[in-house]
Design a protein around this motif. Structure first.
Motif, PDB file in Angstrom:
ATOM      1  N   VAL A   1       0.830  -1.210   0.000  1.00 12.42           N
ATOM      2  CA  VAL A   1       0.000   0.000   0.000  1.00 12.42           C
ATOM      3  C   VAL A   1       0.863   1.258   0.000  1.00 12.42           C
ATOM      4  O   VAL A   1       1.905   1.312   0.649  1.00 12.42           O
ATOM      5  N   SER A   2       0.417   2.253  -0.708  1.00 15.10           N
ATOM      6  CA  SER A   2       1.031   3.585  -0.820  1.00 15.10           C
ATOM      7  C   SER A   2       2.349   3.586  -1.580  1.00 15.10           C
ATOM      8  O   SER A   2       3.138   4.520  -1.442  1.00 15.10           O
ATOM      9  N   ASN A   3       2.579   2.577  -2.390  1.00 13.40           N
ATOM     10  CA  ASN A   3       3.766   2.558  -3.243  1.00 13.40           C
ATOM     11  C   ASN A   3       3.358   2.825  -4.684  1.00 13.40           C
ATOM     12  O   ASN A   3       2.291   2.411  -5.131  1.00 13.40           O
TER      13      ASN A   3
ATOM     14  N   GLY B   1      -4.432   0.814  -1.604  1.00 10.95           N
ATOM     15  CA  GLY B   1      -4.956   0.037  -0.489  1.00 10.95           C
ATOM     16  C   GLY B   1      -6.343  -0.498  -0.793  1.00 10.95           C
ATOM     17  O   GLY B   1      -6.742  -1.540  -0.306  1.00 10.95           O
ATOM     18  N   ASN B   2      -7.096   0.223  -1.618  1.00  7.62           N
ATOM     19  CA  ASN B   2      -8.422  -0.212  -2.053  1.00  7.62           C
ATOM     20  C   ASN B   2      -8.408  -0.679  -3.497  1.00  7.62           C
ATOM     21  O   ASN B   2      -9.455  -0.936  -4.066  1.00  7.62           O
TER      22      ASN B   2
ATOM     23  N   LYS C   1       6.706  11.588  -5.541  1.00  8.41           N
ATOM     24  CA  LYS C   1       7.181  12.094  -4.255  1.00  8.41           C
ATOM     25  C   LYS C   1       6.254  11.536  -3.178  1.00  8.41           C
ATOM     26  O   LYS C   1       5.233  12.146  -2.847  1.00  8.41           O
ATOM     27  N   GLY C   2       6.578  10.334  -2.679  1.00 10.99           N
ATOM     28  CA  GLY C   2       5.727   9.687  -1.680  1.00 10.99           C
ATOM     29  C   GLY C   2       4.395   9.294  -2.277  1.00 10.99           C
ATOM     30  O   GLY C   2       4.335   8.524  -3.225  1.00 10.99           O
ATOM     31  N   ILE C   3       3.312   9.857  -1.722  1.00 12.10           N
ATOM     32  CA  ILE C   3       1.972   9.553  -2.217  1.00 12.10           C
ATOM     33  C   ILE C   3       1.471  10.630  -3.181  1.00 12.10           C
ATOM     34  O   ILE C   3       0.291  10.691  -3.485  1.00 12.10           O
TER      35      ILE C   3
ATOM     36  N   SER D   1      -2.318  14.312  -5.795  1.00 16.10           N
ATOM     37  CA  SER D   1      -2.479  13.111  -4.988  1.00 16.10           C
ATOM     38  C   SER D   1      -2.575  11.885  -5.891  1.00 16.10           C
ATOM     39  O   SER D   1      -3.344  11.873  -6.857  1.00 16.10           O
ATOM     40  N   LEU D   2      -1.828  10.841  -5.545  1.00 13.43           N
ATOM     41  CA  LEU D   2      -1.925   9.594  -6.303  1.00 13.43           C
ATOM     42  C   LEU D   2      -3.138   8.763  -5.862  1.00 13.43           C
ATOM     43  O   LEU D   2      -3.462   7.770  -6.485  1.00 13.43           O
ATOM     44  N   PHE D   3      -3.802   9.174  -4.791  1.00 19.91           N
ATOM     45  CA  PHE D   3      -5.051   8.529  -4.384  1.00 19.91           C
ATOM     46  C   PHE D   3      -6.206   8.995  -5.262  1.00 19.91           C
ATOM     47  O   PHE D   3      -7.056   8.206  -5.646  1.00 19.91           O
ATOM     48  N   THR D   4      -6.236  10.292  -5.580  1.00 19.34           N
ATOM     49  CA  THR D   4      -7.365  10.867  -6.309  1.00 19.34           C
ATOM     50  C   THR D   4      -6.998  11.460  -7.656  1.00 19.34           C
ATOM     51  O   THR D   4      -7.868  11.655  -8.503  1.00 19.34           O
ATOM     52  N   GLY D   5      -5.735  11.841  -7.847  1.00 23.05           N
ATOM     53  CA  GLY D   5      -5.316  12.523  -9.063  1.00 23.05           C
ATOM     54  C   GLY D   5      -5.558  14.018  -9.013  1.00 23.05           C
ATOM     55  O   GLY D   5      -5.256  14.730  -9.961  1.00 23.05           O
ATOM     56  N   LEU D   6      -6.091  14.518  -7.893  1.00 21.52           N
ATOM     57  CA  LEU D   6      -6.412  15.932  -7.768  1.00 21.52           C
ATOM     58  C   LEU D   6      -5.206  16.749  -7.337  1.00 21.52           C
ATOM     59  O   LEU D   6      -4.353  16.275  -6.589  1.00 21.52           O
TER      60      LEU D   6
END
Length: 139
Positions: A51-53, A71-72, A95-97, A109-114
């Motif tokens: 997760v988070s990579n 993670g999801n 750069k991290g996440i 953000s790599l979670f949302t792309g925003l």
């Protein structure tokens, strides 16, 4: 009367269909069709099991692809800066996440792309299918 009811019912079914709100339009980035299969058992992609990579994959899309384990599930984004015309500085780095655009130092953000700073366009997202330890990323 039965025909009208049947026609109404069929119309409701068609109008209820969704594209999962998948919008891939950005005036700065061209649409390239591609499919890439990623074997996460290979050393280059094994970080995606955690997760988070994130992993950068050059040669696909406009400026390469960034694949991220949220993670999801997995997110895949084009590595081209979404609010810049394609240029020598428009390939984002991880750069991290987050992904950072070197042209304007904007972080996404790599979670949302925003964008963290509220830029107009989010990162260009691609579809991801998971099949065991293999991923298929495509447009």
């Amino acid at each position: 009367m039965k025909k009208i009811l049947l026609l109404s019912f069929i119309s409701i079914l068609f109008l209820g269909c969704s594209d999962s709100n998948f919008n891939n339009k950005n005036p700065y980035l061209p649409n390239y069709s591609f499919t890439i299969d990623i074997n996460m058992n290979l050393p280059a992609y094994s970080d995606l099991k955690f997760v988070s990579n994130a992993v950068y994959i050059p040669g696909e899309g406009a400026r390469g692809i960034i694949v991220f384990n949220s993670g999801n599930g997995y997110n895949a984004f084009d590595a081209a800066c979404p609010n810049q015309v394609l240029s020598s500085c428009s390939t984002m780095t991880i750069k991290g996440i987050n992904a950072v655009c070197p042209c304007d130092n904007e972080e996404y953000s790599l979670f949302t792309g925003l964008s963290q700073g509220g830029s107009q366009y989010p990162m260009k997202q691609y579809r991801v299918e998971v099949n065991g330890t293999n991923l298929r990323v495509y447009n």
